[in-house]
Each structure stands twice: as C-alpha cells, then as structure tokens.
Design a protein around this motif. Structure first.
Motif, PDB file in Angstrom:
ATOM      1  N   LYS A  77       0.790  -1.235   0.000  1.00 38.86           N
ATOM      2  CA  LYS A  77       0.000   0.000   0.000  1.00 38.86           C
ATOM      3  C   LYS A  77       0.824   1.287   0.000  1.00 38.86           C
ATOM      4  O   LYS A  77       0.480   2.232  -0.716  1.00 38.86           O
ATOM      5  CB  LYS A  77      -0.982  -0.001   1.177  1.00 38.86           C
ATOM      6  CG  LYS A  77      -2.217  -0.835   0.927  1.00 38.86           C
ATOM      7  CD  LYS A  77      -3.323  -0.548   1.930  1.00 38.86           C
ATOM      8  CE  LYS A  77      -2.960  -0.907   3.339  1.00 38.86           C
ATOM      9  NZ  LYS A  77      -4.088  -0.691   4.278  1.00 38.86           N
ATOM     10  N   PRO A  78       1.896   1.375   0.783  1.00 42.50           N
ATOM     11  CA  PRO A  78       2.658   2.637   0.758  1.00 42.50           C
ATOM     12  C   PRO A  78       3.168   2.989  -0.638  1.00 42.50           C
ATOM     13  O   PRO A  78       3.240   4.168  -1.003  1.00 42.50           O
ATOM     14  CB  PRO A  78       3.812   2.363   1.730  1.00 42.50           C
ATOM     15  CG  PRO A  78       3.276   1.329   2.670  1.00 42.50           C
ATOM     16  CD  PRO A  78       2.407   0.452   1.831  1.00 42.50           C
ATOM     17  N   GLU A 133     -11.859   1.970  11.439  1.00 43.06           N
ATOM     18  CA  GLU A 133     -11.089   0.717  11.436  1.00 43.06           C
ATOM     19  C   GLU A 133      -9.612   1.065  11.643  1.00 43.06           C
ATOM     20  O   GLU A 133      -8.781   0.974  10.742  1.00 43.06           O
ATOM     21  CB  GLU A 133     -11.319  -0.029  10.125  1.00 43.06           C
ATOM     22  CG  GLU A 133     -12.772  -0.476   9.958  1.00 43.06           C
ATOM     23  CD  GLU A 133     -13.123  -0.873   8.544  1.00 43.06           C
ATOM     24  OE1 GLU A 133     -12.436  -0.416   7.605  1.00 43.06           O
ATOM     25  OE2 GLU A 133     -14.096  -1.617   8.361  1.00 43.06           O
ATOM     26  N   VAL A 134      -9.311   1.486  12.837  1.00 43.89           N
ATOM     27  CA  VAL A 134      -7.982   2.019  13.131  1.00 43.89           C
ATOM     28  C   VAL A 134      -6.900   0.945  13.011  1.00 43.89           C
ATOM     29  O   VAL A 134      -5.706   1.270  12.885  1.00 43.89           O
ATOM     30  CB  VAL A 134      -7.938   2.683  14.526  1.00 43.89           C
ATOM     31  CG1 VAL A 134      -8.796   3.941  14.532  1.00 43.89           C
ATOM     32  CG2 VAL A 134      -8.408   1.717  15.606  1.00 43.89           C
ATOM     33  N   ASN A 135      -7.301  -0.311  13.032  1.00 42.08           N
ATOM     34  CA  ASN A 135      -6.325  -1.384  12.829  1.00 42.08           C
ATOM     35  C   ASN A 135      -5.761  -1.373  11.415  1.00 42.08           C
ATOM     36  O   ASN A 135      -4.708  -1.964  11.141  1.00 42.08           O
ATOM     37  CB  ASN A 135      -6.965  -2.740  13.106  1.00 42.08           C
ATOM     38  CG  ASN A 135      -8.224  -2.973  12.277  1.00 42.08           C
ATOM     39  OD1 ASN A 135      -9.142  -2.149  12.303  1.00 42.08           O
ATOM     40  ND2 ASN A 135      -8.286  -4.090  11.569  1.00 42.08           N
ATOM     41  N   LEU A 136      -6.443  -0.684  10.496  1.00 42.89           N
ATOM     42  CA  LEU A 136      -5.995  -0.588   9.108  1.00 42.89           C
ATOM     43  C   LEU A 136      -5.335   0.763   8.812  1.00 42.89           C
ATOM     44  O   LEU A 136      -5.014   1.048   7.660  1.00 42.89           O
ATOM     45  CB  LEU A 136      -7.179  -0.790   8.152  1.00 42.89           C
ATOM     46  CG  LEU A 136      -7.943  -2.111   8.289  1.00 42.89           C
ATOM     47  CD1 LEU A 136      -9.116  -2.139   7.323  1.00 42.89           C
ATOM     48  CD2 LEU A 136      -7.023  -3.298   8.057  1.00 42.89           C
ATOM     49  N   LYS A 156      -2.358   2.098   9.505  1.00 44.23           N
ATOM     50  CA  LYS A 156      -0.978   2.125   9.036  1.00 44.23           C
ATOM     51  C   LYS A 156      -0.940   1.852   7.532  1.00 44.23           C
ATOM     52  O   LYS A 156      -1.438   0.846   7.055  1.00 44.23           O
ATOM     53  CB  LYS A 156      -0.133   1.092   9.781  1.00 44.23           C
ATOM     54  CG  LYS A 156       1.338   1.115   9.399  1.00 44.23           C
ATOM     55  CD  LYS A 156       2.142   0.081  10.192  1.00 44.23           C
ATOM     56  CE  LYS A 156       3.614   0.109   9.806  1.00 44.23           C
ATOM     57  NZ  LYS A 156       4.405  -0.906  10.566  1.00 44.23           N
ATOM     58  N   GLY A 157      -0.349   2.765   6.786  1.00 38.62           N
ATOM     59  CA  GLY A 157      -0.252   2.613   5.343  1.00 38.62           C
ATOM     60  C   GLY A 157      -1.552   2.875   4.603  1.00 38.62           C
ATOM     61  O   GLY A 157      -1.647   2.623   3.392  1.00 38.62           O
ATOM     62  N   MET A 208      -8.270   8.139   5.936  1.00 40.51           N
ATOM     63  CA  MET A 208      -7.508   9.224   6.553  1.00 40.51           C
ATOM     64  C   MET A 208      -6.068   9.305   6.052  1.00 40.51           C
ATOM     65  O   MET A 208      -5.491  10.397   6.000  1.00 40.51           O
ATOM     66  CB  MET A 208      -7.528   9.078   8.070  1.00 40.51           C
ATOM     67  CG  MET A 208      -8.861   9.455   8.689  1.00 40.51           C
ATOM     68  SD  MET A 208      -9.323  11.170   8.334  1.00 40.51           S
ATOM     69  CE  MET A 208     -10.936  11.226   9.137  1.00 40.51           C
ATOM     70  N   GLY A 209      -5.490   8.161   5.667  1.00 39.79           N
ATOM     71  CA  GLY A 209      -4.137   8.217   5.128  1.00 39.79           C
ATOM     72  C   GLY A 209      -4.088   9.054   3.862  1.00 39.79           C
ATOM     73  O   GLY A 209      -3.161   9.849   3.660  1.00 39.79           O
TER      74      GLY A 209
END
Length: 490
Positions: A112-113, A143-146, A148-149, A154-155
């Motif tokens: 994803k990054p 779904e704050v577990n998702l 990262k990346g 929000m990312g």
C-alpha cells in the motif's frame, strides 16, 4: 459562500454501505447543475463490478456512475487503485486502470505505501481539470487497525491535505454512536480532519431527528450538513456491491440469475430490472433455479472455474438442463458464456492451479484462459435485427468452437458470440448490451415483453432527482466552504 475557489472534499463513512457512493454522485451532479466543473475520485476501491474507461482501463462501477453524474467520460484517474477479489484472501490489484499484481491480503498491506504515489498523481491531475474534486472514502476510518499505510481514508486525506465529511447511516440504527464513536476512536490528527457530518437514509419525518443532530454537534463540534431522507429511487442506480443487488419482481417475464460467488459486472442486469414488464430474480445459493423462468442469465465472474464448481454444487446444472428441455432460453455473458461451453482450460494457472474442466456443455465451444485481458469500449450490431449495440469487453480467455458459426453479434468488424442452431442458448463477451434501448426491446420481444424505458434518459432523470434531493436536505454551501479550506498535509 466563500469566494475562494473550492478544491476538494472527502466523504468518508462511519461504516460500510452507508451510501457514500450515491451521496457522492448526488453531490457531484448538484455541483455540476450549479455550473461547477467537478471530478469524482476514489483512491482505493474493492469491487468486481468494474467499468471500462475512455482511456482503455478499468475502474469501479460507482466511479463510472459518478463520472456520468459529472457529465464527463469515465477515466482511470477517478479510481487509481481497484481491488478485484478472486478468493477469500486475495485480489487482483489494478493500478491506474491496468493489472499490477495478484496479491494476498497480507502482501497487499505491505504494497500500500507504494500505491499512494499513483493515487496522489491521479488526484492532482483531476484537481487541475476541475473546480472541485469530490472524493469517496472506502469502508470506515474507524477501522484504526488498518490505519498504518492507509490510502483509502484518513491516510489519503492526510497526504492530500483535504477536509473530510463523515456520513452516518440512520437506517441501521445507532447513528449517533457511529458518528461520535468515530471521533472518539480516531487519533487526534485524523479526528481534526473531519469538519462536518451528515446523516443518510432517514425514513419518516426528518424534523424528529433535530435533537439527535444537535447531540452530535454538541459531542463533536462538527458542522451539521443535514439529514438526508431515504432516496426512494436509489434502486434504479447501478449497484456496485454484490450485496446490494436484489430481486425485482412483478413483471410478466421472469429472468432468473444465479448469484455466483465471484459475480462480476452485474450492471448487465440494471436495464432489465428497470423495465416494468421484467422480473429479475436473483437466485441465492441453496435455492433451485425456478421452473417458470423465461430466461436463465448466467452473469460474468471474476473466477470462472471456481464459480462453475459453485454452480454445480448448488445443483443448478441439473436445473438448467431441465430448463433447456422445457424450451427455456439461456444467455451467458463473459464468464457465464465460458461456463456454457464444453470445456474451460487454464494451462497457465491464471485463476489458480493449472487445470482443464468440463463446462456445462450447452454450447459447442471451448475456452482457453490467456494472460492478456481485453479491455475495450465496443460497438456492435445485433444480427437478427440490425440494431446498434454499445457495451464493453473486460475478460481473459479465447472462446472458439462450432457454435461460433452462429455468432449473433458483429462486434467492431468481427463476429462475436455463439448460439445453438435454434437460437435459444446464446453467449457472448459483450457487457452492457442491454443498455442499448433498441436491442433490449428486440430481445425482450422474443421473451414476450415490451420495453418501456429509455435507459440513458432514465439514468439522467434519477441523477437530477438525486441532485435535487441533496440540495433540498444538505447544506451544499457549507460543504463548498469546507472544501475551499484545505487541511495540513503530512
């Protein structure tokens, strides 16, 4: 209204299936009707209901509908990352319209990054074309577990510096907790990006929820953009999620459609469902194909061989042969067409382990899976009547055999499809053909029904009604003010 030129606004949901796609389409058409140049955008989507774009790629069907709302051709920049599930744990990844890889969920999380860059490239190109870009999130930022990346919610909002409106669904209950709880669980920086909220799918007197709206304002400090009543014509718009397709009954002609596990491009059903004389019955796993169906339509599939096994596991192959013995009609489109043949070979293991399987044996054709995917907007002629047909191709595989001599379409200068000698069993690779009014009328006449609508005009009417629905119940001026004030970027 603020005088600064609007730039972008992101509609995120307090849960899945809260109506984001429809609301974005409605906002888009409302802004177009105000004289603004608008582009829809969704950085990452997950759907097997894809659309072929003007630049020769594929995007989620919802973004194609939103492009129609914007009155512009669909383009791959509108949905640069598309995930097309092939198994319960893996999906084909489409980047800017083209196949990138097939990845398991864990491997996609690592990738994803690297995919944020093309997502931002596409977004900025759209910004250069428009007064405002209306962005749709995916799932929920809660779904704050998702997180990262993340490139879907929000990312992406953080990387692009765009403000967020959070949409809640009152129909499923607990909307105050949905919205307030999202603010509570988010990291402060993400929560600060949410500037406003709206509530969707209210049934009844909206004024009765005034105290609820105020409670959300008091708890969050967000601007209240309004509560949208249930939009009764939503069923007339193309569905993107397979869980949203439902049977439509009441017509004198019955079309039975088995729900495949990896059903794809089921927008083929929408023009038929819109016709008053037609019942489209979605047959769930465990139910037999109805004996009184006039037509069994086998739709497209993202995993043809696996879905053929699923078809047999339900006993539908037996039901289908009984339907044929009674003189019933059968139509297979794309994956459904491949299933109707005598054999499907996958020597390169494109859909899984290399294999060759027997088809349903109703058409004398064989399919060999090939790695090259054909993506094209296509024009055809229905040989029986000379009617013009427009549609799109999106498939792997080459299908050949004796029944191709009974091709029933001329597609961009070549024969397309196959049929039995009596014409009761047909297959083809052309999706979207029922959107062509004259062809649909001819096909329905063979079933004993009369076409009554102009599908394209019907879609325009629904989108304009949806835009007015948004104008009547949402503070669009406040939304534009928020869009004109970008937030801090990462």
């Amino acid at each position: 209204m603020a005088q600064q030129k609007p730039r972008a606004i992101m509609i995120q949901g307090a849960g899945s299936n809260v109506g984001k796609s429809m609301v974005v389409a409605g906002i888009t058409r409302a802004l177009v009707n105000r004289g603004l140049t608008v582009r829809p955008f969704k950085p990452q989507n997950m759907s097997n209901n894809a659309a072929v774009t003007s630049d020769g790629g594929e995007i989620g069907r919802a973004q194609a509908l939103q492009a129609l709302a914007a009155k512009v051709p669909a383009h791959t920049d509108m949905n640069p990352i598309l995930l097309k599930p092939e198994t319960d744990t893996g999906a084909q990844v489409i980047v800017q319209g083209k196949r990138y890889a097939t990845l398991r969920a864990r491997d996609y999380a690592k990738a994803k990054p690297d995919l944020l860059r093309p997502a931002l490239e596409s977004f900025h190109r759209l910004c250069d074309q428009a007064d405002i870009v209306v962005i749709e999130g995916a799932g929920s930022p809660a779904e704050v577990n998702l997180r990262k990346g993340d490139i879907a919610n929000m990312g992406f909002a953080e990387a692009a510096g765009v403000p967020v409106v959070l949409l809640g669904d009152i129909d499923r209950g607990g909307v105050i907790a949905q919205l307030v709880g999202t603010q509570v669980i988010l990291p402060d920086a993400d929560a600060d990006r949410i500037k406003a909220f709206a509530v969707n799918k209210f049934r009844g007197d909206v004024s009765l929820f005034a105290d609820g709206e105020q409670a959300i304002v008091d708890q969050t400090g967000w601007t209240n953009l309004g509560t949208l009543p249930w939009f009764s014509d939503a069923w007339r718009l193309p569905a993107e999620d397979v869980m949203d397709i439902a049977s439509k009954k009441g017509g004198k002609v019955k079309i039975a459609v088995p729900r495949l596990n990896r059903i794809a491009n089921f927008d083929d059903l929408d023009p038929l469902s819109a016709e008053p004389d037609v019942s489209v019955e979605i047959i769930e796993a465990g139910r037999p194909l109805p004996g009184d169906a006039d037509l069994v339509l086998i739709p497209g599939s993202k995993s043809t061989i696996a879905d053929l096994a699923h078809f047999r596991a339900q006993g539908w192959d037996i039901d289908l042969k009984a339907h044929v013995r009674r003189g019933g009609r059968v139509l297979g489109i794309c994956g459904g067409y491949q299933m109707l043949g005598t054999e499907i070979a996958d020597p390169e293991g494109i859909e899984g382990a290399p294999c060759t399987v027997a088809g349903l044996g109703l058409l004398d054709v064989k399919t060999v899976m090939k790695p090259h995917k054909r993506l094209a907007l296509s024009n055809a002629t229905y040989r029986a009547t000379g009617d013009d047909v427009t549609g799109y191709e999106i498939h792997l595989g080459v299908t050949e055999g004796a029944d191709c001599a009974n091709a029933w379409l001329d597609l961009d200068g070549r024969a397309e499809g196959a049929a039995t000698a009596d014409g009761l069993i047909k297959g083809c690779y052309l999706h979207g053909l029922f959107s062509s009014d004259k062809f649909r009328a001819s096909y329905m006449a063979d079933l004993g029904a009369a076409a009554q609508i102009s599908y394209d005009a019907d879609m325009e009417q629904v989108l304009d009604a949806l835009a007015q629905h948004i104008e009547d119940h949402m503070d669009v001026d406040a939304l534009l003010d928020i869009a004109a004030t970008p937030t801090a970027k990462a």
